[in-house]
Design a protein around this motif. Structure first.
Motif, short mmCIF file in Angstrom:
data_model
loop_
_atom_site.label_atom_id
_atom_site.label_comp_id
_atom_site.label_asym_id
_atom_site.label_seq_id
_atom_site.Cartn_x
_atom_site.Cartn_y
_atom_site.Cartn_z
N GLU A 1 -12.56 -12.83 6.65
CA GLU A 1 -11.87 -13.76 7.46
C GLU A 1 -10.40 -13.26 7.80
O GLU A 1 -10.07 -13.50 8.85
N LYS A 2 -9.99 -12.45 7.06
CA LYS A 2 -8.63 -12.11 7.17
C LYS A 2 -8.26 -10.67 7.47
O LYS A 2 -7.07 -10.28 7.80
N LEU A 3 -9.35 -9.64 7.28
CA LEU A 3 -9.02 -8.29 7.78
C LEU A 3 -9.49 -7.99 9.03
O LEU A 3 -10.76 -8.01 9.22
N ASP A 4 -8.63 -7.41 9.78
CA ASP A 4 -9.08 -7.08 11.24
C ASP A 4 -9.21 -5.66 11.12
O ASP A 4 -8.34 -4.97 11.41
N ILE A 5 -10.77 -5.35 10.98
CA ILE A 5 -10.76 -3.89 10.79
C ILE A 5 -10.66 -3.12 12.24
O ILE A 5 -10.49 -1.89 12.22
N GLU A 6 -10.82 -3.89 13.34
CA GLU A 6 -10.81 -3.15 14.55
C GLU A 6 -9.34 -2.55 14.72
O GLU A 6 -9.53 -1.39 15.53
N ILE A 7 -8.30 -3.03 14.15
CA ILE A 7 -7.10 -2.38 14.46
C ILE A 7 -6.97 -0.99 13.68
O ILE A 7 -6.07 -0.06 13.99
N PHE A 8 -7.88 -1.01 12.75
CA PHE A 8 -7.91 0.45 12.03
C PHE A 8 -8.81 1.38 12.63
O PHE A 8 -8.66 2.67 12.30
N LEU A 9 -9.40 1.12 13.78
CA LEU A 9 -10.27 2.07 14.37
C LEU A 9 -9.65 3.09 15.31
O LEU A 9 -8.45 2.51 15.89
N PRO A 10 -9.77 3.98 15.72
CA PRO A 10 -10.84 4.99 15.11
C PRO A 10 -10.70 5.72 13.73
O PRO A 10 -11.46 6.73 13.73
N SER A 11 -10.07 5.22 12.86
CA SER A 11 -9.80 5.92 11.62
C SER A 11 -10.91 6.41 10.76
O SER A 11 -11.82 5.31 10.87
N ARG A 12 -11.33 7.45 10.46
CA ARG A 12 -12.46 7.70 9.73
C ARG A 12 -12.39 7.60 8.08
O ARG A 12 -13.47 7.91 7.58
N THR A 13 -11.17 7.20 7.72
CA THR A 13 -11.00 6.94 6.29
C THR A 13 -10.20 5.80 6.01
O THR A 13 -9.15 5.44 6.64
N PHE A 14 -11.00 4.85 5.13
CA PHE A 14 -10.13 3.52 4.58
C PHE A 14 -9.55 3.82 3.29
O PHE A 14 -10.51 4.08 2.08
N HIS A 15 -8.36 3.80 3.23
CA HIS A 15 -7.66 3.86 1.78
C HIS A 15 -7.79 2.67 0.93
O HIS A 15 -7.17 1.49 1.62
N ILE A 16 -8.12 2.70 -0.22
CA ILE A 16 -8.02 1.21 -1.32
C ILE A 16 -7.17 1.76 -2.26
O ILE A 16 -7.24 2.92 -2.80
N ALA A 17 -6.08 0.94 -2.87
CA ALA A 17 -5.53 1.18 -4.31
C ALA A 17 -5.81 0.10 -5.00
O ALA A 17 -5.65 -0.88 -4.82
N ASP A 18 -6.14 0.62 -6.40
CA ASP A 18 -5.92 -0.41 -7.57
C ASP A 18 -4.86 -0.14 -8.24
O ASP A 18 -4.52 0.78 -9.01
N LEU A 19 -3.74 -1.14 -8.42
CA LEU A 19 -2.59 -0.90 -9.03
C LEU A 19 -2.77 -1.61 -10.48
O LEU A 19 -3.06 -2.66 -10.59
N GLY A 20 -2.36 -0.75 -11.45
CA GLY A 20 -2.59 -1.07 -12.93
C GLY A 20 -4.11 -1.07 -13.15
O GLY A 20 -4.48 -2.01 -13.87
N CYS A 21 -4.78 0.14 -12.91
CA CYS A 21 -6.18 0.20 -13.10
C CYS A 21 -6.59 0.37 -14.40
O CYS A 21 -7.61 0.02 -14.83
N SER A 22 -5.66 0.81 -15.48
CA SER A 22 -6.00 1.09 -16.67
C SER A 22 -7.15 2.11 -16.90
O SER A 22 -7.23 2.95 -16.17
#
Length: 362
Positions: free
Chosen positions: A48-69
């Motif tokens: 409901e909250k992530l507008d993926i259209e604004i990230f197009l045409p990027s071919r890589t999606f970056h995710i970060a886990d902070l404090g992953c242990s």
């Protein structure tokens, strides 16, 4: 531009590494409960909250886990995020535009990254990298991350407030290892440190997150209106402090070492976090809620579970101050105290919270 140096200002107290009987990898089932409890809300936030259209045409999606242990919880969380993202692309008819996923695992430089990398799922659907450094400073380039996740990590302060260890300060926390059952001066010192840390955290994330990107945070905290001394996470820490004072009375630990030691933890209320977010001004709050209580399928008693959980998280900081030789006695005593006071350790009130933030356009 030079990278911001946070190594001199942030204390590092990573979880117990390796895969031994006292390791975080073997004793993080309570944190696993937070990951499980957040899954449905994570799905809702991305849907409901992530507008993926604004990230197009990027071919890589970056995710970060902070404090992953060290895992395995971080891998489960990443899998949940990927499932939700792939469903989002598919539901938009963008099957052919599902990007490559690149996951950055962040924690202190002294975190057991070797254990983390050895545990990486072999059938993972993402590229992986470790990013060492305190999340109270910058750890990624400008506008480089699309989704930031952090679970049961932001309750750790960057450092113990200096005043509580100053014998000449009215906030000196003599005879205690935590603020929650202490004086107003000690509590205010921790509130101030928390506010400063979270402002640093949000300032860094505002630079790293792309416009429209989301950040999901879960954290153990204090329900609104609950006194610090009554919050369930704080009660558990107070018991640990009582055990340490028992060892002082037995002559196992010196009183001076206790007086010069405090845990850099603060359990905030969602309202406190919201105030800092509003002051920062770079994020909109898209969701804030209690995490539902999860039933934990275990063979251990509750007292054993809590003691193992606390040891995996805090063995390092106690070992640094008091030496390794007290650890078995300290946490054995802690387990006994938990058994005696099980009604105060077990709380039906929600103590874990979830907040979803969206990066505003400047």
């Amino acid at each position: 531009m030079a990278l911001e140096n946070t190594s001199e200002v942030s204390e590092a107290h990573p979880m117990k590494g390796g895969d031994g009987p006292n390791s975080y990898a073997k004793n993080s089932i309570l944190q696993r409960g937070s990951v499980d409890a957040a899954k449905e809300l994570l799905n809702k936030a991305i849907a409901e909250k992530l507008d993926i259209e604004i990230f197009l045409p990027s071919r890589t999606f970056h995710i970060a886990d902070l404090g992953c242990s060290t895992g395995p919880n971080t891998f489960l969380a990443v899998e949940n995020i990927l499932e939700a993202l792939e469903f989002k692309y598919q539901s938009r008819g963008l099957h052919s535009q599902i990007p490559d996923f690149f996951v950055f695992f962040n924690d202190h430089t002294s975190n057991d990254f070797n254990m983390l990398f050895k545990s990486l799922p072999q059938n993972r659907r993402y590229y992986a990298a470790g990013v060492p450094g305190s999340f109270y400073g910058r750890v990624f380039p400008n506008a480089s991350i699309h989704f930031i996740y952090s679970s049961t990590a932001i309750q750790w302060l960057s450092r113990v407030p200096k005043e509580v260890l100053d014998t000449n300060s009215p906030a000196w926390n003599k005879g205690r290892i935590h603020y929650s059952n202490s004086t107003d001066e000690v509590i205010r010192a921790h509130e101030t440190q928390y506010s400063e840390d979270m402002e640093s955290f949000l300032h860094a994330r505002a630079q790293e997150l792309v416009y429209g990107g989301l950040m999901l945070l879960t954290f153990p905290g204090r329900p609104s209106g609950t006194p610090h001394s009554d919050a369930s996470p704080n009660v558990c820490i107070q018991l640990l402090g009582a055990c340490l004072m028992d060892l002082v009375r037995k002559g196992v630990v010196s009183e001076e070492k206790v007086d010069s030691f405090n845990l850099p933890l603060y359990h905030m209320s969602p309202q406190e976090l919201a105030a800092v977010i509003e002051q920062n001004g770079c994020f909109s709050i898209e969701m804030t809620t209690d995490l539902p209580l999860q039933s934990v399928d275990i063979t251990l008693s509750l007292s054993q579970l809590v003691a193992s959980h606390m040891r995996a998280g805090m063995e390092g900081i106690f070992k640094q101050q008091f030496g390794e030789e007290i650890l078995d006695e300290l946490f054995g005593l802690y387990r006994k105290k938990c058994e005696e006071q099980i009604s105060t350790v077990k709380s039906e009130k929600p103590v874990n919270f979830l907040v979803v933030l969206r990066r505003k356009a400047d």
